[in-house]
Design an enzyme around this catalytic site. Structure first.
Site, mmCIF file in Angstrom:
data_model
loop_
_atom_site.group_PDB
_atom_site.id
_atom_site.type_symbol
_atom_site.label_atom_id
_atom_site.label_comp_id
_atom_site.label_asym_id
_atom_site.label_seq_id
_atom_site.Cartn_x
_atom_site.Cartn_y
_atom_site.Cartn_z
ATOM 1 N N GLU A 27 -0.332 0.404 -6.291
ATOM 2 C CA GLU A 27 0.681 -0.627 -6.065
ATOM 3 C C GLU A 27 1.856 0.063 -5.402
ATOM 4 O O GLU A 27 2.720 0.621 -6.078
ATOM 5 C CB GLU A 27 1.121 -1.253 -7.393
ATOM 6 N N CYS A 63 9.426 -4.041 -6.170
ATOM 7 C CA CYS A 63 8.486 -3.874 -5.061
ATOM 8 C C CYS A 63 8.319 -5.218 -4.351
ATOM 9 O O CYS A 63 7.958 -5.261 -3.182
ATOM 10 C CB CYS A 63 7.163 -3.317 -5.521
#
Lengths: 498, 498, 498, 498
Positions: free
Chosen positions: C255, C289
């Protein structure tokens, strides 16, 4: 204190006492000692019950499913807190031994956990369209109020299988419990109220109990506002419900009679088989829909197995199910004992030889001795489900024949084989093996986990509850296609230009 | 050559001629010109039909599913080869225009391809057991003979939806086609025979056609050896089938009436809406179960839309469906025309204003002018499905109201909205949106792809055919648990030690 | 009391104090006021950590998955009890505002509930074999120890996504948290210990925390006994991990960086867009993110939207995230502020015009003013992820162009469109729409639910965590075929007769 | 005519002749007689190959998946028509016996059928959002160009596994076949061109073959425009590909070495075991990735089994694989024979005793005698995959030990047990059983059906191809959430009000 009074006391402790009693309603009785606790007021008017459920549906279907799951999670928490009380009520009202009562509540808890997980799933599909600039999806939508008709032998777990799924799926629940076990139903509702109180903003009428008899069930089953009727009970009852509901093009989910067999092959672990037979034929005093009723043994091991079973049966502690060590409690009522005795008599007429058991114990409550009967063939009495602990033993010489015997009855709920042979086990599980909804290897027919779909074929009614995708019965499926192009193509290349 | 004789000739070319004709059977007629082709012998004795199907089942369920898929693949190949002939028969016998006839056969071909893919799937589950040394799985097993009762308006496609899945699932099929379209059924069987011949070793009786009327259907529906009855037709017929099958605890898959609406919102692309309305309200002369019957238009665009529709309707080429350019063929029979006229009359009585259409053409065959009727409200005639091209137009001012109007009829098959608003489109597809089995955005209600599940709710009967997991209706589910340990733990932690 | 000391106090209250401190380890610091709480001993020897995990695996994989789920359920309960403390630690150590800290712990709780549900699913398949007398199934088996490398900005939730699934799947977890947020990791372990204590008989080493820096992460990533490395962080870090793990043919779940855009179309609800922009561009001080970094606005609404955003930004309460009403807390450290300033400078060089923001506040801790910059094109600085609250605004005139701009960056995590047009929304969600792992309509890019799979494409690394079938990454798939016949047919009809 | 010239002739008949030959390219050779057919021009410039694939992708991803499936269906038809020719080429170029060549092409056909079915599935999910007025779905989108690197031993089937799925998923394919089998690749492309011609409007560059060696493969694997590299071959090759692809954060699908074992238990059907060993150890001259290499026999039956195997091996017809009755054809090249001999020598050094086999036949082409070697332990040579027919035999006394031996090698592709014991079979298939991707009971390790996922763990690389949900590797997953309400709630109850 009588068993019935103990039940009444527990119910009050759970907060469901007082105004529910009446002078001329349903008599509440404990099979343990035949004591009665008074009469419960029957639900006088069903119309507002259904109307409330419909109204609740309109609000509840808009609540996001994960939030609906939170209610079920809280219910699971409250069940954990009330486990001993609720299990005790199961024992008092249905006559199960303590461990089984606790197991039944555990099953409610398990299904809560499972349903909470489902509340973020309830998966439909996205799928590709054959038409450019289109997308397709399948969505499962809430269905509407669900009627649950439950039986005395699982007075709370089967409702929980239905209700926890229904609630997560967006459906209110109306519960018509067995006339023989209304207190556990009312106690469960009280526990559910605690969850509702913690949850906060659920609509009224998400879960309602109707106290009443067969008439109430029939009236509700005929109501077109109830799209799904989930009924557990006898094949006779199920057939009536099915026709009523079919007449209004509703949906039925039926869990009816079983006539469950165990095939014992030469390679079976006999020690395990004996234990499995004992639990599944005698547990709940033979009053489970999955109780073992037919033992189909290879001729080479039949005598040995029967001898061990006879010894085991004759050492079974029979008595008050509240007592430590007791494994066999009472039958639910006198009619059950009469059916037990009548079937034993018919079995004898049809060539059966009683190996052990039969006869009532001389004490309050209806206690009988579980019976083993060797039969020369699957005669009429064997084809019929007697809801009591009679185990018919038959022999076979060829495995194909054993499977045929297993499948020869009208019911199709549970089945099992004890074998260490891969070939036998897998044939049993194949398309030409057992025709039942449940098929086990080296496990008795009774005692399913909640993760699998539960239910059976043929006269068992075809319904499936609890695990796998059983939740789909509580929802309606919608096939959705969205055209986001500027064209209007037709499927299959059809052309139609005005 | 009359249309009926053309049909007879094609049937012979496909190899299904000769001995099927009889002096006193079912009269074969073409709606195109009212011509008749003779009488077909009705199936005299249903007993051997069912017996053959049962025997075929016992063999077929042992054939590996991918091999069963190979038969369906070959059938698809043969359908491709016979596509023109079979489509022509659909036109001749059901009166569809050429493009629709071809589309219907294409749908059969598509479902063959889909079923072949399924033949290596038919996925059940493996799942973890709560007991150590156990594993669980769910397997889908063949079910048994399937009875398919089909309607005249999709004389072959709906059978193919059922039969291709059933065959791959391991089930033989008995087909009772509409009395109005027996030739397409016999022709399809002839094509199927070609596939069988190439396949080689299939059992006898995998696919059988029963020529006959309602009695034959009823007798078969009552037969306990047929676990699944899949019936397409009127709600009245479906209700009867459902009750008959429920009485023997069988399984029904019902595709009954629709009363399908289109909601047109202010942001709709009106050009697309007009074309969608024309195809879905007038295609197949309004004789699809998914035909558009109710047009619910926002008041701000209603007049404009109706004006355009009036123009479009009045330019529709009506006539012999075999002719190039014709878009509207005949109604199936005189009774249909009478129902058309009666409904128009009732609509007028109930406040309707005929915008265009109504009345019969003066020629052989039953040809009528599709009608548009503005209605003040959803009166009795609007709530009822008339199987003919009448489009009722109603207006709304608020989107919630539009959705309520859409849902206010007893049927629940197909529905659609024309809008470019995300909020409206998604509300329509939400839990509080359309209550139908099919919900489209910017597509008419008619013309589904085979990849989605087809069917509807409420009086439509609840069945699902074709795509998604509709195949599960043709199989029975078995929950299997295998204990490979040396212990015998019970689920839910129950203890029962003999 | 300094923020760092408050953190130390809470940690002690949770039972994770004492011997963990050391004179020369990792310095623990709060970004709120720059205070330090001491130094944590780094994990000296990784070998026993991995060895313990392997040993735990051998025991844990034999524990039935539903029982493993019970541990996760208890963990969820303990998280509920410790929610405030743990959330406070997230605030103190990562600088999030109170509501976000609570939301992060809630996400841990949600994933516990979800994982408990999975513990009775972990569904593999049963499927039909092409060979007679064979059955096939696919089973998902436990995989082995899982290494979780987590980042400072979600110091606990991302670990929980991984750990709860891994534990239910049968895998022990080794956790290497960010050097910047070790205390929340240790606190979480303390909470997990409480669950373990209630659970009873879990093996040692099911969950371990490694305190250390990049070297520890690299050494663990290279260990062949760890079949899965799940790493969250920068693309640079991810690339290194991916190569290390690939070199030993292990599995990575990555990720990495995002560069998330919002497309605003003319039909967008601007009020909603403003609120969505504010939360997703400024929340967590732009350090998610999924933070919004690029605003792609239709030219017709750009000025109006930017004006409203400017006003909103200038009213944002910036300050100590513990204080009521504060919406913007500190950046994690001085390096982050430098990157913020450097990117603003580069943006100016590349033609950008700062609409608002930029510059540091004069107080302890690193506080900056979130910036909006209008850019003439997606220049180099726009293509790059700066982990701070800079929002680049660009305009478009045609929707296709907007989608191309959205897809033109190397990263592929999250994306969204604000529109009420079905055509635009569905194009955005189509095969030729957004190329990101997450695509939202009328929702900002940030703030995913745990039921969906979380992760992205391209430089984001391709991993998926949390919902849907993300659990499969934590298991190995086994295709199983059992021959129970007496023959040995070969697939594809191959013949080979010795 | 030499074997190589026969191959050249067939290739021309399939329409792929002429300009492909060159004076200085890749030498084309048949292992049957060592003959050469000339040299093939290597692909000079890879840049336009990738560019064409990218361009094709942009068009192909917009083509509806069911339409993409139609291309694959036509390809299946063309493969049926060209089956004999293509199978013959497999024999000529890879040296397989006729039946195996036909089986390989059948596998291509099977996967076409399977992929056609998938073309209407490619199922994502719809799922409930926790936020009111939101819906969530997961959609699988086309990924981009796929590079397939295939090995000589399955010169066409493995490509078809990849290509048929990739094409249906919307991805163009670039094929880098083994240098040892380029003609089958070119022939397959010619067959594919026929399908393309019938299909009509596919973009250029959907399927391309690159003729070349390892350099070409490496260059393509490094290209960031190729999101997925599917490579079959040695562990050494796979490791290099994995690192290259990981360095650019691409996706690898690896099918590398196996070291496959069969456990034979006392209850095994030895007759079946002998036949299974012969096919799986000797078929394709031991050059399958699933070839049986280790025979782990219970000590009580080892001598009997080895004796029967010795007899079977010594009667194996070795020779020209085109000849009727031949079961053992040539090794692919001299290097393979050297590896065979070297391993036998090492085995002897490590305590092995050759039971039968070893040594080359004196004829053109590389023909060796398959060997059986009893080993005292799993020494270094046993742990290593030698791509030739050497079968190491070892014994065990306890089933747990047998499973440990099975799992003790670095590879994890295929495995099997011969037993009739449910306990042994299910333990082998349990979480603590075989650690391979494929686990069979009473079937050899070789010869998978296309319906299951194919691939293995550990040094086998972890990829899965063909059946189950292997298609997901060829698509990207997108989690989509649509807000159709007028509110903007945040997940996890976060509050952030500007």
């Amino acid at each position: 204190m009588t068993a019935a009074n103990e039940a009444r006391t527990i119910l009050e402790r759970l907060g469901a006492g007082g105004p529910i009693w009446s002078s001329d309603g349903l008599e509440v009785r404990s099979p343990i000692d035949g004591s009665t606790a008074g009469r419960l007021a029957e639900t006088a008017d069903l119309e507002p019950v259904v109307a409330r459920a419909v109204e609740a549906f309109h609000a509840w279907r808009r609540v996001p499913a994960p939030r609906r799951g939170e209610l079920v999670r809280l219910f699971g928490d409250e069940l954990r807190a009330a486990k001993d009380d609720l299990a005790r009520l199961v024992t008092l009202e249905a006559g199960k031994i303590v461990s089984e009562g606790l197991g039944e509540v555990q099953e409610m808890i398990d299904v809560c956990d499972f349903a909470v997980g489902l509340s973020r799933q309830l998966y439909g599909l996205t799928l590709p369209s054959e038409r450019p600039g289109h997308h397709m999806r399948e969505t499962w939508q809430p269905l509407g109020p669900v009627l649950v008709i439950s039986a005395f032998n699982f007075p709370v777990a089967v409702w929980a299988w239905n209700a926890c799924l229904a609630l997560v799926c967006g459906d209110p629940v109306i519960w018509k419990p067995s006339e023989k076990t209304p207190l556990t139903a009312l106690a469960t509702q009280a526990v559910f109220q605690r969850a509702l109180a913690r949850f906060g903003d659920a609509p009224e009428g998400l879960s309602q109990v109707v106290v009443g008899g067969r008439d109430a069930g029939e009236a509700l089953a005929a109501d077109p506002r109830i799209p799904l009727v989930s009924a557990t009970g006898s094949t006779r009852m199920g057939r009536a419900v099915a026709q009523t509901v079919a007449g209004r093009l509703g949906r039925s989910l039926l869990e009816l009679g079983g006539n469950n067999a165990m095939i014992v092959a030469p390679s079976a672990d006999l020690e395990m088989a004996v234990r499995a037979v004992a639990f599944s034929a005698v547990g709940t005093c033979g009053q489970r829909c999955t109780s073992l009723r037919r033992l189909l043994v290879h001729e080479s091991v039949a005598d040995a197995l029967v001898a061990r079973l006879k010894a085991a049966y004759e050492s079974l502690p029979i008595g008050d199910p509240r007592e430590d060590g007791v494994l066999v409690g009472p039958l639910i009522d006198a009619a059950a004992a009469e059916a037990f005795e009548a079937s034993l008599a018919r079995a004898a007429e049809q060539g059966g030889e009683v190996v052990t058991g039969g006869g009532r114990l001389d004490r309050d409550g209806i206690y009988i001795r579980p019976a083993i009967v060797r039969m020369p063939a699957q005669t009429e009495v064997v084809m019929h489900e007697t809801f009591a602990p009679i185990l018919y033993v038959l022999t076979w010489s060829d495995f194909d024949q054993a499977v045929q015997m297993q499948n020869a009855v009208p019911q199709g709920l549970s089945s099992c084989v004890f074998t260490d042979s891969v070939r036998e086990a897998e044939q049993f599980l194949s398309a030409w093996g057992s025709d039942c909804g449940i098929a086990n290897v080296n496990i008795g027919p009774s005692g399913a986990e909640i993760g699998g779909a539960f239910g059976g074929e043929k006269d068992t009614g075809g319904g499936r509850e609890s695990g796998s995708d059983a939740w789909k019965a509580y929802m309606r499926r919608q096939t959705q296609t969205v055209n986001f192009s500027r064209d209007l193509p037709l499927a299959q290349g059809v052309r139609f230009e005005v």
